[in-house]
Design an enzyme around this catalytic site. Structure first.
Site, PDB file in Angstrom:
ATOM      1  N   ASN A   1      37.573  38.544  25.189  1.00 43.25           N
ATOM      2  CA  ASN A   1      36.034  39.095  26.072  1.00 43.25           C
ATOM      3  C   ASN A   1      36.180  40.951  26.079  1.00 43.25           C
ATOM      4  O   ASN A   1      37.362  41.310  26.295  1.00 43.25           O
ATOM      5  CB  ASN A   1      36.977  39.233  27.666  1.00 43.25           C
TER       6      ASN A   1
ATOM      7  N   HIS B   1      29.555  36.181  36.708  1.00 44.85           N
ATOM      8  CA  HIS B   1      30.350  35.839  37.254  1.00 44.85           C
ATOM      9  C   HIS B   1      30.225  34.182  37.520  1.00 44.85           C
ATOM     10  O   HIS B   1      30.549  33.707  37.400  1.00 44.85           O
ATOM     11  CB  HIS B   1      31.022  35.771  39.069  1.00 44.85           C
TER      12      HIS B   1
ATOM     13  N   ARG C   1      30.640  48.374  44.141  1.00 47.25           N
ATOM     14  CA  ARG C   1      29.029  48.378  44.522  1.00 47.25           C
ATOM     15  C   ARG C   1      28.839  48.540  45.866  1.00 47.25           C
ATOM     16  O   ARG C   1      29.557  47.526  46.631  1.00 47.25           O
ATOM     17  CB  ARG C   1      28.992  47.703  43.381  1.00 47.25           C
TER      18      ARG C   1
ATOM     19  N   GLU D   1      41.865  35.562  46.104  1.00 51.04           N
ATOM     20  CA  GLU D   1      43.382  34.701  45.541  1.00 51.04           C
ATOM     21  C   GLU D   1      45.095  35.064  46.506  1.00 51.04           C
ATOM     22  O   GLU D   1      46.003  34.793  46.617  1.00 51.04           O
ATOM     23  CB  GLU D   1      44.541  35.020  44.628  1.00 51.04           C
TER      24      GLU D   1
ATOM     25  N   GLU E   1      38.420  32.628  34.009  1.00 49.64           N
ATOM     26  CA  GLU E   1      36.899  32.408  32.887  1.00 49.64           C
ATOM     27  C   GLU E   1      37.997  32.394  31.401  1.00 49.64           C
ATOM     28  O   GLU E   1      37.061  31.489  30.501  1.00 49.64           O
ATOM     29  CB  GLU E   1      36.796  33.519  32.821  1.00 49.64           C
TER      30      GLU E   1
END
Ligand code: ADP
Length: 394
Positions: free
Chosen positions: A7, A177, A236, A329, A379
């Protein structure tokens, strides 16, 4: 079989090296401040961790150090052991509907799609090039954040803006996502032993999005043309009336870039609470009587509830709601509040299980009309799984 997932950001690079026979992480780490002074890296393996400051003028330097260290630390004996490298890519536009093996054309496309993710696609393409230079014979795979959402139909992904905007400039909902939503969708299907689920997945971290999934396919998602829309996030705003922009630009003397930056970086939890973008701080504030924190928390949970309700109708009901990512989570009050907001749909949360969850946990009562699960996202593993699949099937 060892597969690495990457990533990359403009000045950072995160990696995880998996043993795909067991899907266990062999090593992971982070390279930071690439191209900036005081660059450094951390590599974790087994119970060990090394940290070092070292000059890294570009991504290629970071990749070279990473590969040298993996050998020096006896994590691998030779680079040939890494049988594939999967790269996270932010925007696949309308071009990519699934993960692909990277060739020169794919790299060109990533630069071409830069308009849809100007801060992400170019550095990701640069990092991919650096890996290809250092490991020219290793298969590389691009895993896009958008592809899971490519199954949305036009009614969901089009905005009611002039059709020309879509036709000429590809203005539409792309979502984000997707790799996380896909991972959770596959996991919940395995857990419940069904491929025909109507699932609502709540990926709520610092960024956040809700996705409606039917039979393993995304049919709608809350993020839009960019990650700015949808639910309230750490910094955001989520959905707002766009007419606010010219109004506030005039009032505060801002240009459009600054106004959008306000919506991306100074809104959401931090904007409303004037305290923090971190849900833990907002909840602390709320528990200590801070009214703005209480309002921010309630509105945040309300925005999630609203999307769940919308998707419940879109899906014609729901079999399961999944919570994942940092807030999903870990935040007991957030899950509780959202579930309580959904009581009229027959959702019943088991408070004991919600308060003391295991890693993967059903937190609804047996008589809840919709099952509620916490499933940690992964991910990196999803990227590694795609890479393994394509390395065997391409
Ligand atoms: P990102 O979107 O950056 O990947 P994460 O999924 O890691 O974010 O989520 C980070 C966020 O998770 C933090 O900003 C914080 O708000 C939230 N978080 C983490 N732990 C907790 C906790 N115990 N309680 C409430 N919120 C938490």
């Amino acid at each position: 079989m060892k597969i690495m997932s990457i990533n990359a950001g403009s000045s950072s690079l995160k990696f995880s090296l998996f043993n795909m026979d067991t899907e266990a992480v062999i090593a992971s780490g982070l390279f930071e401040r690439i191209g900036i002074e005081n660059s450094n890296y951390i590599i974790k393996y087994g119970n060990e961790k090394i940290e070092q400051q070292v000059e890294m003028p570009d991504h290629e330097a970071a990749v070279k150090i990473l590969m040298e260290k993996l050998i020096d630390l006896n994590i691998i004996n030779s680079l040939d052991e890494i049988e594939g490298i999967g790269h996270r890519v932010t925007a696949g536009g309308e071009k990519y509907h699934e993960s692909v093996v990277i060739d020169d054309k794919v790299i060109d496309d990533l630069y071409e799609l830069r308009d849809f993710a100007p801060l992400h696609n170019p550095p990701q393409a640069t990092a991919i090039k650096a890996f290809r230079d250092v490991l020219p014979n290793t298969i590389m795979v691009a895993v896009f954040d958008t592809t899971f959402h490519s199954t949305m139909d036009k009614e969901q992904y089009l905005y009611a803006t002039p059709y020309r905007w879509y036709k000429e400039y590809k203005v539409r909902k792309y979502g984000a996502h997707g790799t996380s939503h896909r991972y959770i969708s596959e996991e919940i299907s395995k857990i419940m032993g069904r491929n025909d689920l109507r699932a609502i997945i709540c990926h709520i971290g610092n960024g956040g999005s809700i996705t409606a999934v039917k039979d393993g396919k995304c049919i709608d998602t809350s993020m839009g043309f960019t990650p700015l829309s949808g639910i309230i996030m750490g910094t955001r705003s989520g959905d707002i009336d766009p007419s606010i922009l010219p109004y506030i630009m005039e009032k505060e003397g801002l240009n459009i870039g600054e106004a959008i930056e306000n919506l991306n970086k100074q809104s959401g939890l931090i904007g409303m609470s004037e305290k923090s973008s971190d849900m833990r701080d907002v909840i602390d504030g709320m528990n200590n009587g801070d009214e703005k924190c209480l309002l921010a928390f309630n509105k945040y949970c309300r925005a999630i509830t609203n999307y769940i309700a919308q998707y419940y109708v879109l899906l014609g009901g729901a079999d399961v709601i999944c919570f994942t990512a940092g807030v999903g989570e870990n935040s007991i009050p957030t899950r509780q509040k959202v579930c309580e907001n959904l009581a009229c749909l027959g959702v019943k949360i088991d408070l004991e299980k919600n308060n003391h969850p295991e890693q993967i946990q059903k937190i609804s009562t047996d008589d809840s009309k919709i099952a509620i699960y916490i499933i940690p996202t992964n991910e990196e593993l999803m990227i590694a799984r795609d890479t393994l699949f394509l390395s065997k099937n391409s």
